[in-house]
Design a protein around this motif. Structure first.
Motif, mmCIF file in Angstrom:
data_model
loop_
_atom_site.group_PDB
_atom_site.id
_atom_site.type_symbol
_atom_site.label_atom_id
_atom_site.label_comp_id
_atom_site.label_asym_id
_atom_site.label_seq_id
_atom_site.Cartn_x
_atom_site.Cartn_y
_atom_site.Cartn_z
ATOM 1 N N MET A 58 -35.722 44.123 23.428
ATOM 2 C CA MET A 58 -35.126 43.685 24.681
ATOM 3 C C MET A 58 -35.984 42.638 25.362
ATOM 4 S SD MET A 58 -32.301 44.276 26.161
ATOM 5 C CE MET A 58 -31.751 43.133 27.422
ATOM 6 N N GLU A 59 -37.299 42.713 25.202
ATOM 7 C CA GLU A 59 -38.187 41.723 25.825
ATOM 8 C C GLU A 59 -37.898 40.323 25.283
ATOM 9 O OE1 GLU A 59 -40.046 45.732 25.822
ATOM 10 O OE2 GLU A 59 -39.173 44.441 24.267
ATOM 11 N N GLU A 60 -37.624 40.239 23.986
ATOM 12 C CA GLU A 60 -37.345 38.941 23.380
ATOM 13 C C GLU A 60 -35.992 38.404 23.827
ATOM 14 O OE1 GLU A 60 -38.625 37.347 19.176
ATOM 15 O OE2 GLU A 60 -36.815 38.573 18.952
ATOM 16 N N ILE A 61 -34.990 39.275 23.846
ATOM 17 C CA ILE A 61 -33.664 38.844 24.310
ATOM 18 C C ILE A 61 -33.736 38.383 25.763
ATOM 19 C CG2 ILE A 61 -31.301 39.598 24.788
ATOM 20 C CD1 ILE A 61 -31.569 41.548 22.426
ATOM 21 N N SER A 62 -34.450 39.128 26.591
ATOM 22 C CA SER A 62 -34.585 38.765 28.005
ATOM 23 C C SER A 62 -35.304 37.432 28.169
ATOM 24 C CB SER A 62 -35.347 39.864 28.756
ATOM 25 O OG SER A 62 -34.638 41.077 28.742
ATOM 26 N N GLU A 63 -36.332 37.194 27.355
ATOM 27 C CA GLU A 63 -37.076 35.934 27.427
ATOM 28 C C GLU A 63 -36.167 34.748 27.122
ATOM 29 O OE1 GLU A 63 -41.449 34.981 26.019
ATOM 30 O OE2 GLU A 63 -40.096 34.889 24.284
ATOM 31 N N VAL A 64 -35.334 34.898 26.098
ATOM 32 C CA VAL A 64 -34.423 33.819 25.711
ATOM 33 C C VAL A 64 -33.363 33.596 26.789
ATOM 34 C CG1 VAL A 64 -32.640 33.146 24.046
ATOM 35 C CG2 VAL A 64 -34.822 34.074 23.242
ATOM 36 N N ILE A 65 -32.773 34.664 27.299
ATOM 37 C CA ILE A 65 -31.748 34.524 28.339
ATOM 38 C C ILE A 65 -32.357 33.914 29.598
ATOM 39 C CG2 ILE A 65 -30.251 35.819 29.915
ATOM 40 C CD1 ILE A 65 -29.624 37.697 27.547
ATOM 41 N N HIS A 66 -33.560 34.345 29.971
ATOM 42 C CA HIS A 66 -34.226 33.778 31.150
ATOM 43 C C HIS A 66 -34.449 32.271 30.971
ATOM 44 C CE1 HIS A 66 -36.891 33.333 34.576
ATOM 45 N NE2 HIS A 66 -37.789 32.767 33.765
ATOM 46 N N PHE A 67 -34.901 31.872 29.797
ATOM 47 C CA PHE A 67 -35.101 30.445 29.544
ATOM 48 C C PHE A 67 -33.782 29.683 29.685
ATOM 49 C CE2 PHE A 67 -34.680 26.960 26.496
ATOM 50 C CZ PHE A 67 -35.641 26.087 27.002
ATOM 51 N N CYS A 68 -32.728 30.205 29.089
ATOM 52 C CA CYS A 68 -31.427 29.532 29.149
ATOM 53 C C CYS A 68 -30.964 29.360 30.595
ATOM 54 C CB CYS A 68 -30.387 30.313 28.352
ATOM 55 S SG CYS A 68 -30.594 30.226 26.566
ATOM 56 N N LYS A 69 -31.103 30.394 31.388
ATOM 57 C CA LYS A 69 -30.693 30.311 32.788
ATOM 58 C C LYS A 69 -31.558 29.310 33.556
ATOM 59 C CE LYS A 69 -28.619 34.925 33.193
ATOM 60 N NZ LYS A 69 -27.257 34.471 33.537
ATOM 61 N N LEU A 70 -32.852 29.271 33.235
ATOM 62 C CA LEU A 70 -33.779 28.383 33.934
ATOM 63 C C LEU A 70 -33.426 26.914 33.722
ATOM 64 C CD1 LEU A 70 -36.410 28.571 35.657
ATOM 65 C CD2 LEU A 70 -37.685 28.292 33.516
ATOM 66 N N LEU A 96 -27.387 40.737 17.015
ATOM 67 C CA LEU A 96 -27.102 41.156 15.641
ATOM 68 C C LEU A 96 -28.326 41.790 14.995
ATOM 69 C CD1 LEU A 96 -25.053 38.267 13.960
ATOM 70 C CD2 LEU A 96 -24.385 40.670 14.049
ATOM 71 N N GLU A 97 -29.488 41.210 15.256
ATOM 72 C CA GLU A 97 -30.744 41.686 14.672
ATOM 73 C C GLU A 97 -31.272 42.934 15.368
ATOM 74 O OE1 GLU A 97 -33.050 37.738 13.156
ATOM 75 O OE2 GLU A 97 -32.884 37.979 15.316
ATOM 76 N N ASN A 98 -30.677 43.289 16.500
ATOM 77 C CA ASN A 98 -31.215 44.345 17.364
ATOM 78 C C ASN A 98 -32.663 44.029 17.725
ATOM 79 O OD1 ASN A 98 -30.958 46.702 18.880
ATOM 80 N ND2 ASN A 98 -31.790 47.990 17.234
ATOM 81 N N ALA A 99 -32.888 42.788 18.139
ATOM 82 C CA ALA A 99 -34.223 42.329 18.533
ATOM 83 C C ALA A 99 -34.697 43.100 19.760
ATOM 84 C CB ALA A 99 -34.182 40.831 18.840
#
Length: 363
Positions: free
Chosen positions: A290-302, A285-288
């Motif tokens: 891509m590095e930040e979105i990827s960091e969060v998704i990577h953490f969630c998957k980990l 929504l914030e159009n954050a």
């Protein structure tokens, strides 16, 4: 408008600390009403009875019915009054703790919060999340103060299923991003003021602790052992997240969680699991970056948090259902309106579907 930060009167955390509950609570009252689950009774009632064995205090244990609803709160109030109690102790997960806080609020008595799991940031807050009897989100009950004591025994935490601590990480994951959005919007926090530097610092420390310690803590809890990483993550999910959310503010991530409660496919998920996906959707929504979105998704998957709709239990995507979720997110009074820009149901709908694709494709 003032900047405001609020917190529990006392926060206590340690391996085996429940054994000292009588010492920690002896100045609050002498007739304790203890709300607890059936499994909690088996796990900790002997510890509590032993702790109070040399005192004159009276203990009344009452089994929680499973939902933090107005019906359950009123039932417990009646029992509290019948037993002439003067302190509430809530022992268990988020819904028991929120119920205990609500009962203490209506009865105007002290409350002691003893989480047996670290699945949400509910323990420290002056807030109870109230649901309808069928499990659908009803409302937030804002309390006049935070708990008198929050007592966290990490020895008990690590003997709960690791999925619960992981859920706590999901709830805590949104803390920094929601506080950041509220600061940008100059929105009011749950204390009725603007975010302080202290609250934003705590929220950011919560996020950094998750990234540094989350996976190590997951491995330790899988083996039911307390390590320094576990202590740090429990503090992050309980204290840092609790203070960061409450004195920072709620925004889109928790509103999106609330929206997903209308879908029966999501009812088996824990609060923090839905909030984690809400955090990813908020970043879209914030159009954050891509590095930040990827960091969060990577953490969630980990650590094992949902990153797409399939992992939320929605195997076949019905776009009409997703729009109903989006409309619920944008209901009047929802925290999504604390975002620093106007949001429509279509915006949320688009963000959820995009977050689903990102979470499905990114490793």
């Amino acid at each position: 408008m003032a900047n405001i930060i609020i917190s529990p009167n006392k926060y206590i955390q340690g391996n085996g600390e429940l054994e000292n509950i009588a010492k920690h609570t002896n100045n609050l009252g002498d007739n304790f009403f203890i709300i607890i689950s059936t499994s909690g009774m088996k796990r900790v009632s002997n510890i509590i009875n032993h702790s109070f064995s040399n005192s004159d205090s009276n203990l009344t244990f009452e089994i929680f019915n499973g939902e933090c609803s107005e019906t359950e709160i009123k039932r417990l109030q009646n029992l509290f009054q019948q037993n002439k109690c003067n302190v509430v102790i809530g022992i268990g997960g988020g819904k028991i703790l929120d119920t205990a806080k609500a009962v203490a609020f209506y009865e105007n008595v002290p409350v002691v919060i003893v989480p047996t799991i670290a699945s949400t940031d509910a323990p420290c807050s002056a807030l109870s999340v109230i649901y309808k009897d069928n499990g659908i989100f009803d409302k937030y009950l804002l309390l006049k103060q935070n708990p008198n004591i929050v007592l966290v025994d990490t020895k008990i935490i690590v003997n709960a299923p690791s999925r619960l601590l992981i859920s706590g990480m999901g709830d805590a994951l949104a803390t920094y991003f929601e506080a950041r959005a509220c600061r940008r919007a100059n929105s009011l926090n749950l204390a009725g003021g603007h975010i302080t530097l202290a609250a934003e610092t705590l929220a950011h420390a919560c996020y950094k602790t998750l990234l540094l310690e989350g996976y190590k803590a997951k491995l330790a809890v899988n083996n039911n052992v307390v390590t320094k990483a576990v202590e740090n993550i429990v503090e992050a999910t309980t204290l840092l997240s609790g203070l960061g959310i409450e004195s920072g503010g709620l925004a889109a991530a928790h509103a999106i969680h609330n929206g997903f409660t209308i879908l029966k496919e999501c009812h088996e998920l824990y609060h923090g699991e839905k909030v984690a996906f809400g955090a990813i959707s908020q970043l879209v929504l914030e159009n954050a970056p891509m590095e930040e979105i990827s960091e969060v998704i990577h953490f969630c998957k980990l650590v094992g948090l949902p990153t797409n709709l399939s992992e939320l239990g929605i195997k076949n995507i019905n776009k009409d259902d997703i729009m109903r979720v989006a409309e619920a997110c944008c209901a009047e009074g929802e925290t999504i309106h604390n975002m620093p820009f106007d949001i429509t149901p279509y915006d949320v709908y688009a963000a959820i579907l995009t977050a689903n694709k990102l979470g499905s494709k990114l490793s």
